[in-house]
Design an enzyme around this catalytic site. Structure first.
Site, short mmCIF file in Angstrom:
data_model
loop_
_atom_site.label_atom_id
_atom_site.label_comp_id
_atom_site.label_asym_id
_atom_site.label_seq_id
_atom_site.Cartn_x
_atom_site.Cartn_y
_atom_site.Cartn_z
N GLY A 1 -49.33 13.43 61.18
CA GLY A 1 -47.89 13.21 61.03
C GLY A 1 -47.57 12.74 59.64
N GLY B 1 -41.31 -3.00 64.66
CA GLY B 1 -41.56 -2.65 63.26
C GLY B 1 -42.50 -3.58 62.54
CE LYS C 1 -39.31 -0.37 69.68
NZ LYS C 1 -38.06 -0.44 68.86
#
Lengths: 427, 427
Positions: free
Chosen positions: B10, B132, B203
């Protein structure tokens, strides 16, 4: 199952909490991590006090523990820099992993201990040494290891944060708040280490070294505590939109690293402003991940013991692994950024006589030193001295010191030494 | 020096940021960690796009990379659960360490992947998958590994937090704020995953599993997003001392684990209330270390890439170490706490006709379901419907649902479906 044999040095508040935690978590650690933690022996000044509290053999001879060949890991909870230093040194020389909660030891003697560890291949964990249960060491070492830090700062001392909170919320003066903190066990009988910023200084020197991977010595810091803070300034700052916090601050630029501890006016919308009571917080700014903050309990037997045990688990899992890549802890000395060149803003409270032209005289001096005024507040007063509160724009620390020296000698208008507290710099 | 050979899958926003970071940090990682990271090959759908941007060989055949015997570590930044799943599965079967930022994959397929990793001894890092740049996975796995968690919750989706911030600060309605978020690149063209709470659900299911070491499946969650929130409720909540945040919440008691995502009224003095814009935050409560919170940038190419690189460094240092104790990731299934039994408080906005006795009728129904009223607010209005805002005391979720069903069918007094938003539970 991997067996790790531990020698515990020190059985005070944190040590006895650790004994409880080890008992409670033994089976869980075996199941989750595949590690069998074996507490082999305990060394403490007063072995009698542990009678009936543990089945583990107890001794008062610290070095007999650090020299035992059947012990893999030493947990040092003695405190101070005398016996603790001898013990940690001996353990590292013998190649044992050391876990410690001793910030004074690391801040003052780390420079001697790390080369020994590097030589023997021993590892040194100190999660519990900074900010209690907040896992900031693990975060700097692993969680944010790819980041280039620009700033690390924080509320690193729970005692002083508790005192400041009470001074604000109860409008107590410093000595009343200190007395309450002592009664509640948040402050020592001799509170100097905490209230004069030394403890926060030890911690920020450790955090700065780790964040920047350059050695920042405690001796290089400028440190100012909270013992001369007045309730009036805390309330005045609040009415201006700031809360006074004792911060350890370290920032790095191409010109060097500046590290210091001082009371700071923090804008109320900054996350550090809302960390109250005995809580701690670490705020950071990095090039890659912008800013972030971690808060939590900064002290206490059980929170600190939990940080020690997390460290034990981490280093136990690595113990004996020959192929593991170990972090280089031999940092080059940081180049110090000269504090007089640092750009700061100040809250200034002038205690003046009550006559015309005073503000003009003060602002003339400030103006001559390139300090411009952002706001002025003077309330009506029927008695002298009159408080004139000035919040400045940015100027260098050097210019501020010069102008304050000048103003404080103007005996015709100034009645008391000017109170000067820095604003939080643009971080 | 330890050499670790990496295959990158990716090359989108995070992948290209990672290429930059790897180049910039290669020498530093060698010096600090003694690890030589060698990016060996890149697989991407459109190899042409990388032309001139890297010297590393590029292919479009993902499985040719995961099958290469000279590659130690696979970094999966493809996203989704199709190709990414095939690739991660293949890499783990081949015993390779996998680093991924793919929360959907882990939340939906983790249960299949972990047993493969356990069998081949491969490790699976996913720091970048949740919040993040906030190192919450490392914190749960290592920093707080000794702690028994009671609650983990947080603002886990930057897009929705940005939209809520704008709805409050600019008094925009939902669709205007969403459009702005899309223009700024904070929201996808199809925002469903974010705004309906699915991303936050993925999450919190990962965080809950890790915190409690019991498997919390995404399928077991109740999930509600923000797409029907009205600006009026955001402003009304604010005037009552609350800020509405989309929270992922998981709490554990002896009766089981309850995990959910919903808009929540957070008291303004709670640290979660002050996390604004696209920032994320994770709040936790443990038995040993009380509560704490971590905030930071929740998304973005560079913040996420920095989390990926920190993970790479961590797992690279462990790679090939046979004596290292590895964490057991095969968690037993969590016992679900039945949501109808959960004690909650609600903000209720009734849209009523303008005639006497309305409030009496509503409060009779609430009273019959053991729901008592903490505060009522009704502003003068010249047109129907009239907004009657009630903040309740605690009652069970089941009683609330029953009473709302009942009230919403009272067509003689109720003109629109009642808006019901939960208050932050006592955590």
């Amino acid at each position: 199952m991997k067996e790790v044999r531990i020698g515990l040095l020190g059985a005070g508040v944190v040590g006895t909490s650790l004994l409880q935690l080890l008992d409670k978590n033994r089976e869980k650690i075996q199941r989750h991590y595949g590690i069998n933690l074996q507490l082999t022996t305990i060394a403490t000044r007063s072995p009698g006090k542990l009678q009936g509290k543990t089945n583990v053999p107890v001794t008062d001879d610290v070095l007999s523990v650090t020299n035992r060949s059947d012990i893999d890991m030493i947990v040092e909870l003695i405190g101070g820099t005398d016996t603790a230093y001898q013990a940690v040194r001996s353990a590292l020389e013998n190649g044992k992993t050391v876990i410690t909660a001793n910030k004074a030891l690391l801040s003052e003697k780390g420079r001697e201990l790390y080369p020994i560890a590097a030589k023997t291949g021993a590892e040194l964990g100190y999660e519990a040494a900074v900010a209690g249960s907040i896992p900031i060491i693990r975060t700097l070492r692993d969680g944010l290891s790819s980041c280039e830090f620009e700033v690390i700062c924080g509320i690193l001392n729970g005692t002083t944060n508790f005192i400041l909170t009470k001074m604000e919320q109860e409008a107590w003066d410093y000595s009343t708040a200190l007395k309450k903190a002592q009664e509640l066990g948040f402050a020592e009988a001799d509170p100097t280490f905490d209230v004069e910023g030394i403890d926060a200084g030890h911690k920020i020197s450790l955090l700065a070294s780790l964040a920047f991977r350059e050695y920042v010595s405690f001796a290089s810091l400028s440190v100012k505590g909270i013992s001369d803070l007045q309730s009036l300034d805390i309330q005045s700052a609040l009415s201006l939109g700031y809360r006074i916090k004792l911060l350890g601050i370290s920032k790095r630029s191409s010109a060097g690293v500046l590290t210091k501890v001082h009371p700071t006016l923090v804008p109320l919308d900054h996350p550090l402003a809302n960390v109250m009571n005995e809580s701690n917080a670490v705020f950071y700014k990095t090039k890659e991940a912008d800013s972030g903050m971690i808060t939590g309990k900064g002290a206490g037997g059980m929170p600190t013991a939990s940080a020690v045990l997390s460290d034990i688990i981490y280093y136990a899992s690595r113990l004996g692994s020959k192929d593991i890549a170990k972090e280089n802890n031999l940092f080059p000395e940081a180049k110090a950024f000269p504090e007089p060149d640092n750009l700061v803003r100040y809250y200034l409270r002038f205690s003046t006589v009550d006559k015309p032209g005073v503000l003009a005289e003060i602002s003339q001096v400030l103006g001559r030193h390139n300090i411009s005024i952002a706001s002025v507040q003077q309330k009506e007063s029927t008695s002298e001295p009159v408080s004139v509160i000035v919040v400045t724009h940015g100027a260098t620390e050097g210019e501020f010191q010069k102008s304050l020296q000048e103003i404080d000698t103007m005996s015709t208008i100034i009645k008391q030494k000017t109170v000067a507290i820095r604003l939080l710099e643009k971080l």
